[in-house]
Design a protein around this motif. Structure first.
Motif, mmCIF file in Angstrom:
data_model
loop_
_atom_site.group_PDB
_atom_site.id
_atom_site.type_symbol
_atom_site.label_atom_id
_atom_site.label_comp_id
_atom_site.label_asym_id
_atom_site.label_seq_id
_atom_site.Cartn_x
_atom_site.Cartn_y
_atom_site.Cartn_z
ATOM 1 N N ASP A 177 3.174 9.952 -8.349
ATOM 2 C CA ASP A 177 4.142 10.880 -7.757
ATOM 3 C C ASP A 177 4.804 10.282 -6.520
ATOM 4 O OD1 ASP A 177 3.628 12.734 -9.712
ATOM 5 O OD2 ASP A 177 2.224 13.912 -8.493
ATOM 6 N N LYS A 178 4.032 9.596 -5.707
ATOM 7 C CA LYS A 178 4.598 8.991 -4.501
ATOM 8 C C LYS A 178 5.524 7.831 -4.847
ATOM 9 C CE LYS A 178 1.047 10.343 -1.194
ATOM 10 N NZ LYS A 178 0.063 9.894 -0.171
ATOM 11 N N TYR A 179 5.175 7.061 -5.849
ATOM 12 C CA TYR A 179 6.062 5.972 -6.255
ATOM 13 C C TYR A 179 7.411 6.520 -6.708
ATOM 14 C CZ TYR A 179 1.952 2.928 -6.137
ATOM 15 O OH TYR A 179 0.844 2.227 -5.741
ATOM 16 N N ARG A 180 7.376 7.585 -7.486
ATOM 17 C CA ARG A 180 8.626 8.179 -7.960
ATOM 18 C C ARG A 180 9.446 8.738 -6.795
ATOM 19 N NH1 ARG A 180 5.516 9.334 -12.772
ATOM 20 N NH2 ARG A 180 4.515 11.131 -11.800
ATOM 21 N N ARG A 181 8.756 9.284 -5.794
ATOM 22 C CA ARG A 181 9.452 9.878 -4.655
ATOM 23 C C ARG A 181 10.177 8.822 -3.818
ATOM 24 N NH1 ARG A 181 5.531 12.425 -0.520
ATOM 25 N NH2 ARG A 181 4.839 13.420 -2.446
ATOM 26 N N TYR A 182 9.563 7.656 -3.660
ATOM 27 C CA TYR A 182 10.122 6.658 -2.745
ATOM 28 C C TYR A 182 10.895 5.537 -3.443
ATOM 29 C CZ TYR A 182 7.490 8.735 1.089
ATOM 30 O OH TYR A 182 7.013 9.599 2.038
ATOM 31 N N TYR A 183 10.862 5.502 -4.748
ATOM 32 C CA TYR A 183 11.558 4.423 -5.449
ATOM 33 C C TYR A 183 13.070 4.520 -5.249
ATOM 34 C CZ TYR A 183 13.592 1.670 -9.198
ATOM 35 O OH TYR A 183 14.356 0.776 -9.905
ATOM 36 N N CYS A 226 7.834 3.833 5.645
ATOM 37 C CA CYS A 226 8.559 2.864 6.472
ATOM 38 C C CYS A 226 9.233 1.800 5.609
ATOM 39 C CB CYS A 226 7.645 2.236 7.515
ATOM 40 S SG CYS A 226 6.227 1.343 6.885
ATOM 41 N N PHE A 227 8.626 1.459 4.480
ATOM 42 C CA PHE A 227 9.202 0.460 3.578
ATOM 43 C C PHE A 227 10.585 0.884 3.093
ATOM 44 C CE2 PHE A 227 9.589 -0.921 -0.962
ATOM 45 C CZ PHE A 227 9.724 -2.287 -0.750
ATOM 46 N N VAL A 228 10.723 2.162 2.747
ATOM 47 C CA VAL A 228 11.984 2.635 2.186
ATOM 48 C C VAL A 228 13.120 2.545 3.200
ATOM 49 C CG1 VAL A 228 11.791 5.089 2.793
ATOM 50 C CG2 VAL A 228 12.906 4.433 0.650
ATOM 51 N N GLU A 229 12.791 2.545 4.498
ATOM 52 C CA GLU A 229 13.812 2.479 5.540
ATOM 53 C C GLU A 229 14.159 1.048 5.942
ATOM 54 O OE1 GLU A 229 15.390 5.089 6.554
ATOM 55 O OE2 GLU A 229 14.152 6.507 5.421
ATOM 56 N N MET A 230 13.375 0.077 5.510
ATOM 57 C CA MET A 230 13.578 -1.307 5.926
ATOM 58 C C MET A 230 14.539 -2.029 4.994
ATOM 59 S SD MET A 230 9.709 -2.425 6.977
ATOM 60 C CE MET A 230 8.930 -1.799 8.462
ATOM 61 N N THR A 231 15.088 -3.134 5.486
ATOM 62 C CA THR A 231 15.999 -3.942 4.688
ATOM 63 C C THR A 231 15.431 -5.344 4.514
ATOM 64 O OG1 THR A 231 17.241 -4.628 6.651
ATOM 65 C CG2 THR A 231 18.018 -2.667 5.471
ATOM 66 N N ALA A 232 15.759 -5.953 3.386
ATOM 67 C CA ALA A 232 15.359 -7.324 3.081
ATOM 68 C C ALA A 232 16.231 -7.814 1.941
ATOM 69 C CB ALA A 232 13.885 -7.390 2.692
ATOM 70 N N ARG A 233 16.287 -9.115 1.764
ATOM 71 C CA ARG A 233 17.057 -9.653 0.641
ATOM 72 C C ARG A 233 16.431 -9.235 -0.689
ATOM 73 N NH1 ARG A 233 20.599 -13.410 2.703
ATOM 74 N NH2 ARG A 233 20.067 -14.226 4.766
ATOM 75 N N LEU A 234 15.099 -9.137 -0.706
ATOM 76 C CA LEU A 234 14.379 -8.714 -1.903
ATOM 77 C C LEU A 234 13.250 -7.788 -1.480
ATOM 78 C CD1 LEU A 234 13.644 -8.865 -4.921
ATOM 79 C CD2 LEU A 234 12.359 -10.958 -4.424
ATOM 80 N N LYS A 235 13.272 -6.541 -1.972
ATOM 81 C CA LYS A 235 12.236 -5.566 -1.650
ATOM 82 C C LYS A 235 11.383 -5.322 -2.893
ATOM 83 C CE LYS A 235 13.190 -2.035 0.961
ATOM 84 N NZ LYS A 235 13.806 -0.790 1.512
ATOM 85 N N ILE A 236 10.078 -5.512 -2.746
ATOM 86 C CA ILE A 236 9.150 -5.379 -3.869
ATOM 87 C C ILE A 236 8.197 -4.223 -3.610
ATOM 88 C CG2 ILE A 236 7.298 -6.488 -5.172
ATOM 89 C CD1 ILE A 236 8.608 -9.180 -4.547
ATOM 90 N N MET A 237 8.227 -3.242 -4.508
ATOM 91 C CA MET A 237 7.270 -2.135 -4.467
ATOM 92 C C MET A 237 6.120 -2.479 -5.401
ATOM 93 S SD MET A 237 7.653 1.805 -5.813
ATOM 94 C CE MET A 237 8.588 2.510 -4.461
ATOM 95 N N ASN A 238 4.946 -2.705 -4.838
ATOM 96 C CA ASN A 238 3.784 -3.059 -5.646
ATOM 97 C C ASN A 238 3.034 -1.789 -6.048
ATOM 98 O OD1 ASN A 238 2.222 -5.548 -6.527
ATOM 99 N ND2 ASN A 238 0.604 -4.292 -5.662
ATOM 100 N N LEU A 239 2.838 -1.584 -7.346
ATOM 101 C CA LEU A 239 2.189 -0.383 -7.864
ATOM 102 C C LEU A 239 0.690 -0.623 -8.014
ATOM 103 C CD1 LEU A 239 4.731 0.660 -10.646
ATOM 104 C CD2 LEU A 239 4.820 1.076 -8.179
ATOM 105 N N LEU A 240 -0.110 0.306 -7.480
ATOM 106 C CA LEU A 240 -1.552 0.101 -7.391
ATOM 107 C C LEU A 240 -2.375 0.990 -8.310
ATOM 108 C CD1 LEU A 240 -1.870 -0.199 -3.511
ATOM 109 C CD2 LEU A 240 -1.652 -2.039 -5.183
ATOM 110 N N GLY A 241 -1.761 1.969 -8.976
ATOM 111 C CA GLY A 241 -2.554 2.817 -9.856
ATOM 112 C C GLY A 241 -1.894 4.152 -10.113
ATOM 113 N N ASP A 294 0.851 -1.192 0.000
ATOM 114 C CA ASP A 294 0.000 0.000 0.000
ATOM 115 C C ASP A 294 0.883 1.237 0.000
ATOM 116 O OD1 ASP A 294 -3.015 0.941 0.639
ATOM 117 O OD2 ASP A 294 -1.600 2.223 1.728
ATOM 118 N N VAL A 295 0.443 2.260 -0.719
ATOM 119 C CA VAL A 295 1.247 3.474 -0.847
ATOM 120 C C VAL A 295 1.482 4.137 0.505
ATOM 121 C CG1 VAL A 295 -0.743 4.978 -1.278
ATOM 122 C CG2 VAL A 295 1.499 5.587 -2.214
ATOM 123 N N GLY A 296 0.560 3.967 1.440
ATOM 124 C CA GLY A 296 0.715 4.563 2.756
ATOM 125 C C GLY A 296 1.845 3.967 3.573
ATOM 126 N N MET A 297 2.335 2.796 3.161
ATOM 127 C CA MET A 297 3.412 2.131 3.887
ATOM 128 C C MET A 297 4.788 2.438 3.296
ATOM 129 S SD MET A 297 1.398 0.857 5.999
ATOM 130 C CE MET A 297 2.569 -0.017 7.040
#
Length: 343
Positions: free
Chosen positions: A107-113, A87-102, A81-84
């Motif tokens: 603008d928010k996707y571009r900001r946090y990618y 916090c997502f951008v600050e977290m670590t994982a072996r594989l991070k997946i940004m799911n695009l919803l629309g 969800d875009v609202g997350m």
């Protein structure tokens, strides 16, 4: 992102999903149904939300926990969800997946990618509003065990039932354009707009309206089966769950191309209309209604049958097991071939 060549055992692979809540929403359904599939395949799957509550409206076989209970670095971390995103951008994982919803969130996707993320769009539309980034299209799905044809309606019987998702508070759902279209139909007494949502709905004036709220999934499927046509006038959407569910119930679909590009082919599986165009919606409804009236005892329902049959055949391609197959392929590409030996 390079392939991961670690020494994790496949059965220990853990998948964490970030959501703002687990209430009745289409975006939540995606991750609940995914979780059920992944748990059956032997993965550890957990949905993290601020309150940690599991969904109470749909079967869920995975785990649920609060965000602050995520102590270990997951193998796969999905932002659902875009609202997350903050916090997502600050977290670590072996594989991070940004799911695009629309596109409304572009603008928010571009900001946090970030370059350490893998982009997954839930419909073909993402490539238009998020260009220049490599990623994957993993479209939505529908549970055809629940959403399926239950009975065949009689042509020309009673009021013509036009169904739509009724959440007027979300302007991008386009409900006001469906209501405007209904006001253009003559005579109005021949038509009824069937609206549904999680919460009680306020009935619009000037048209016949039937409202439903708080339905179980089985009750919603039964309601779809009473409709003559389903209308979706969304814009800026990712995957249109309600359109897919109606199509899976064998209901002819009138829709925009928002959230439906993966399964709506104009004149074959749906009637596709322009955005924000109630006149076009009304004309499409009258086209289907007119054919049904003419066909009563005279000729077959050529367009209606084609839309219903082709739509049903098309939407059955979008199953939850197939969706998870595509995610597994993504995991293999980025986390290593060891997954193939176990799943």
């Amino acid at each position: 992102m390079p392939f991961y060549r670690g020494n994790l055992k496949p059965e220990t692979l853990n998948i964490a999903v970030l959501l703002p809540h687990t209430r009745v929403y289409g975006g939540v359904r995606r991750y609940v149904e995914m979780g059920n599939q992944f748990v059956r395949r032997g993965y550890d799957y957990i949905i993290h939300t601020p309150d940690g509550r599991p969904p109470d409206w749909i079967q869920y076989d995975g785990k649920a926990a609060r965000l602050d209970e995520m102590n270990d670095e997951p193998d796969v971390l999905i932002c659902g969800d875009v609202g997350m995103l903050p916090c997502f951008v600050e977290m670590t994982a072996r594989l991070k997946i940004m799911n695009l919803l629309g596109s409304r969130f572009a603008d928010k996707y571009r900001r946090y990618y970030r370059e350490d993320m893998v982009v997954v769009g839930n419909s073909l539309e993402w490539k238009r509003y998020f260009p220049g980034v490599e990623g994957y299209t993993i479209a939505g799905a529908v549970n055809t065990d629940i959403f399926r044809p239950m009975r065949k309606k009689e042509a020309g019987g009673g009021q013509y039932r036009v169904m739509c998702f009724g959440r007027m508070s979300k302007k991008y759902k386009g409900v006001r354009f469906v209501i405007d279209a209904m006001r253009r139909l003559k005579p109005r007494s021949d038509y009824v707009l069937v609206m549904f949502d999680n919460e009680p709905l306020k009935k619009p004036r000037g048209i016949n309206v039937e409202t439903h709220h708080g339905l179980t999934q089985e009750e919603l499927a039964a309601l779809y089966n009473t409709a003559d046509v389903f209308v979706s006038a969304e814009y800026g959407a990712g995957w249109s769950n309600t359109s897919a569910e109606a199509m899976a119930c064998g209901v002819p679909l009138i829709c925009t191309d928002s959230g439906t590009q993966d399964f709506a082919v104009d004149g074959e599986t749906a009637l596709v209309v322009p955005h924000e165009d109630p006149a076009a919606i009304a004309a499409a409804i009258e086209r289907l209604r007119g054919e049904e009236i003419t066909a009563k005892g005279v000729r077959p329902l050529l367009l209606l049958n084609r839309l219903a049959e082709n739509g049903l055949r098309k939407i059955r391609e979008f199953t939850w097991p197939r969706l998870c197959d595509r995610f597994e392929a993504l995991f293999r590409r980025h986390l290593g071939d060891y997954l193939g030996d176990c799943h």
